[in-house]
Scaffold this motif. Structure first.
Motif, short mmCIF file in Angstrom:
data_model
loop_
_atom_site.label_atom_id
_atom_site.label_comp_id
_atom_site.label_asym_id
_atom_site.label_seq_id
_atom_site.Cartn_x
_atom_site.Cartn_y
_atom_site.Cartn_z
N VAL A 53 44.34 42.84 47.47
CA VAL A 53 44.70 42.64 46.06
C VAL A 53 44.62 43.98 45.34
O VAL A 53 43.59 44.67 45.42
N THR A 54 45.70 44.35 44.68
CA THR A 54 45.76 45.62 43.96
C THR A 54 46.04 45.34 42.49
O THR A 54 47.00 44.63 42.14
N TRP A 55 45.20 45.91 41.63
CA TRP A 55 45.36 45.76 40.17
C TRP A 55 45.86 47.08 39.56
O TRP A 55 45.46 48.16 39.99
N LYS A 56 46.70 46.92 38.56
CA LYS A 56 47.15 48.10 37.80
C LYS A 56 47.16 47.77 36.31
O LYS A 56 47.50 46.64 35.92
N VAL A 57 46.76 48.75 35.50
CA VAL A 57 46.82 48.64 34.04
C VAL A 57 47.72 49.74 33.54
O VAL A 57 47.42 50.93 33.73
N ASP A 58 48.83 49.35 32.96
CA ASP A 58 49.81 50.31 32.46
C ASP A 58 50.28 51.24 33.58
O ASP A 58 50.49 52.44 33.36
N GLY A 59 50.39 50.69 34.80
CA GLY A 59 50.87 51.46 35.94
C GLY A 59 49.81 52.23 36.68
O GLY A 59 50.09 52.80 37.75
N ASN A 60 48.58 52.26 36.19
CA ASN A 60 47.50 53.01 36.83
C ASN A 60 46.60 52.04 37.59
O ASN A 60 46.11 51.04 37.03
N ALA A 107 39.31 45.90 25.78
CA ALA A 107 39.99 45.20 24.68
C ALA A 107 40.99 46.12 24.00
O ALA A 107 42.03 45.67 23.52
N GLU A 108 40.68 47.41 24.00
CA GLU A 108 41.60 48.38 23.37
C GLU A 108 42.95 48.38 24.09
O GLU A 108 44.01 48.36 23.46
N ASP A 109 42.90 48.39 25.44
CA ASP A 109 44.15 48.36 26.22
C ASP A 109 44.87 47.02 26.04
O ASP A 109 46.10 46.98 25.93
N TRP A 110 44.11 45.95 26.06
CA TRP A 110 44.73 44.62 25.94
C TRP A 110 45.42 44.45 24.59
O TRP A 110 46.56 44.00 24.50
N HIS A 111 44.71 44.82 23.52
CA HIS A 111 45.28 44.68 22.17
C HIS A 111 46.39 45.70 21.90
O HIS A 111 47.12 45.57 20.92
N ALA A 112 46.50 46.72 22.79
CA ALA A 112 47.59 47.69 22.68
C ALA A 112 48.80 47.23 23.49
O ALA A 112 49.76 47.99 23.65
N TYR A 113 48.78 45.99 23.99
CA TYR A 113 49.89 45.37 24.72
C TYR A 113 50.22 46.08 26.02
O TYR A 113 51.36 46.05 26.48
N LYS A 114 49.21 46.71 26.65
CA LYS A 114 49.45 47.35 27.94
C LYS A 114 49.62 46.29 29.03
O LYS A 114 48.94 45.27 29.02
N HIS A 164 52.60 39.88 36.56
CA HIS A 164 52.04 40.75 35.52
C HIS A 164 51.96 40.01 34.19
O HIS A 164 52.62 38.98 33.99
N ILE A 165 51.19 40.57 33.29
CA ILE A 165 50.98 39.95 31.99
C ILE A 165 50.61 41.02 30.98
O ILE A 165 50.11 42.09 31.35
N SER A 166 50.85 40.74 29.73
CA SER A 166 50.37 41.59 28.63
C SER A 166 50.15 40.68 27.43
O SER A 166 50.63 39.55 27.41
N LYS A 167 49.43 41.16 26.47
CA LYS A 167 49.17 40.36 25.28
C LYS A 167 50.51 40.04 24.59
O LYS A 167 51.37 40.90 24.46
N SER A 168 50.65 38.81 24.18
CA SER A 168 51.91 38.38 23.55
C SER A 168 52.06 39.00 22.17
O SER A 168 51.13 38.96 21.35
#
Length: 409
Positions: A90-97, A125-132, A150-154
């Motif tokens: 399982v590989t996770w990425k946040v904003d491509g990283n 929370a900063e990344d999530w609320h920034a819609y990353k 994938h998912i991001s904050k609506s």
């Protein structure tokens, strides 16, 4: 040696399971000196794993509603569904990283032969609320193809509409147990929390059931329903609320129904007569069941038919109200003659009388309120309805007087 003169030779190699799981390739080599021929065969985990077992379904879910307004971290969940999930990474990425700080649970086997695996990633929370964008990829050790969700904050939120559907009169009268249905519709995204309360106290989840969330064709929003059984013996006079929490609001949404069984609990009506310039209204309220009859009489003998009676309306307290309008234009109502509004209900019969004053100046509308005090517990809603009618009659009289003055000029 066999009957045909051929020789069979067997050789076994014992490999630790951990080493086999790494996918290493093992080779068996045979050299036939008589034929001067060399034969090699390779085997590995990947060579014996069918392609169908290298496919996995990946589903990603955003933070639970309790974390939707967090300022620290929020948890995103990834669910893998397939077979032999220990062979998947399982590989996770946040904003491509890529992010390696994850928590993954062991696979869980199910009776249908599949396995499920959950992996969790804490996102700031900063990344999530920034819609990353947060992505999760599952990949079999023998495959170059990964399966990702994938998912991001609506950015676009739709608040749910909540409505409890009242049981029908037939359901209430034929059974001591009724089902309350709560329809939750028009919300986006699909993640929400639904529960029931009784008299302000949250009920255990064993008392109610939820449907899956669904989405109508060509609709951009979601819907779902929840059902709760209420019994006449245990839940009489109770107030039920369907409470919905959704990330579109910090305040829960709810719909409430009071005294579900009130409509089949016999209650006597109260009644009031209101007089206007060209009609008399008989206002009846606080009764159940809904079946009721209102008739008008002149001097208690002649039935008056030029009247209009509304269908009974169920109030928030489960009791019913209705009103009947008698048009005076068709009534030969002489001074001192008596008009009677007769209310017939399963619980009682009421007769309200009104005598015509000698002239209009003697007609004080507040004094014309004739109240039959059948039920002393009349709520504010009923009085509001009565004085609303009174206000309409006052406006009608003032309008009539002004019209008369204008015509005489």
């Amino acid at each position: 040696m066999g009957a045909d003169g051929r020789v069979t030779v067997t050789s076994q190699l014992h490999i630790p399971q951990g080493e086999w799981k790494t996918g290493k390739v093992f080779t068996c080599e045979v050299f036939d000196t008589s034929l001067n021929k060399n034969v090699r065969k390779d085997i590995s985990l990947c060579s014996v794993t069918p392609a169908s077992s290298q496919i996995v379904s990946v589903y990603i879910q955003g933070p639970p509603l309790q974390q939707s307004h967090n300022n620290g971290q929020v948890t995103v969940t990834c669910l893998l569904v397939g077979s032999s999930l220990n062979d998947f990474s399982v590989t996770w990425k946040v904003d491509g990283n890529e992010n390696s700080i994850v928590r993954t649970e062991p696979p869980v086997s199910h009776s249908n032969g599949t396995e499920t695996l959950k992996s969790f990633l804490n996102v700031s929370a900063e990344d999530w609320h920034a819609y990353k964008q947060v992505s999760c990829e599952g990949k079999h050790r023998c495959s170059n193809q990964g399966y990702e969700d994938h998912i991001s904050k609506s950015r676009e939120l739709h608040s749910p509409a909540v409505k409890i559907t009242e049981p029908t009169a037939s359901e209430l009268s034929t059974s001591d147990v009724v089902t309350l249905h709560c329809l939750v519709s028009g919300f986006y995204p699909s993640n929400l929390l639904v529960y029931w309360e009784k008299n302000g106290q949250r009920l255990p989840s064993t008392r109610y059931t939820h449907s899956p969330v669904w989405k109508y064709t060509e609709s951009s929003t979601f819907s779902m329903s929840s059902s709760l059984n209420a019994t006449k013996t245990a839940d009489k006079d109770s107030t039920f609320s369907c409470v919905v929490k959704h990330e579109s609001s910090e305040t829960p949404f709810e719909s409430t129904i009071k005294d579900v069984f009130a409509t089949v609990t016999h209650s006597k009506p109260s009644a009031t007569l209101l007089q206007g310039s060209d009609e008399v209204v008989c206002l009846v309220f606080g009764f159940s069941p809904a079946s009721i009859s209102i008739t008008w009489f002149l001097d208690n003998t002649k039935e008056l038919l030029d009247c209009n009676t509304s269908e009974p309306h169920r109030g928030p307290n489960g009791k019913f109200s209705t009103h009947s309008h008698l048009r005076l234009s068709s009534v030969n109502w002489l001074p001192e003659a008596v008009l009677t509004c007769r209310v017939t209900h399963a619980t009682t019969t009421l007769s309200l009388n009104m005598t015509k004053p000698a002239n209009l100046e003697d007609c004080n509308l507040l004094d014309e309120l004739v109240h039959v005090d059948v039920d002393q517990d009349i709520d504010v809603e009923i009085w509001y309805m009565a004085f609303t009618f009174l206000l309409f009659f006052l406006i009608a009289i003032i309008y009539g007087v002004l019209a008369t003055i204008i015509k005489t000029k």
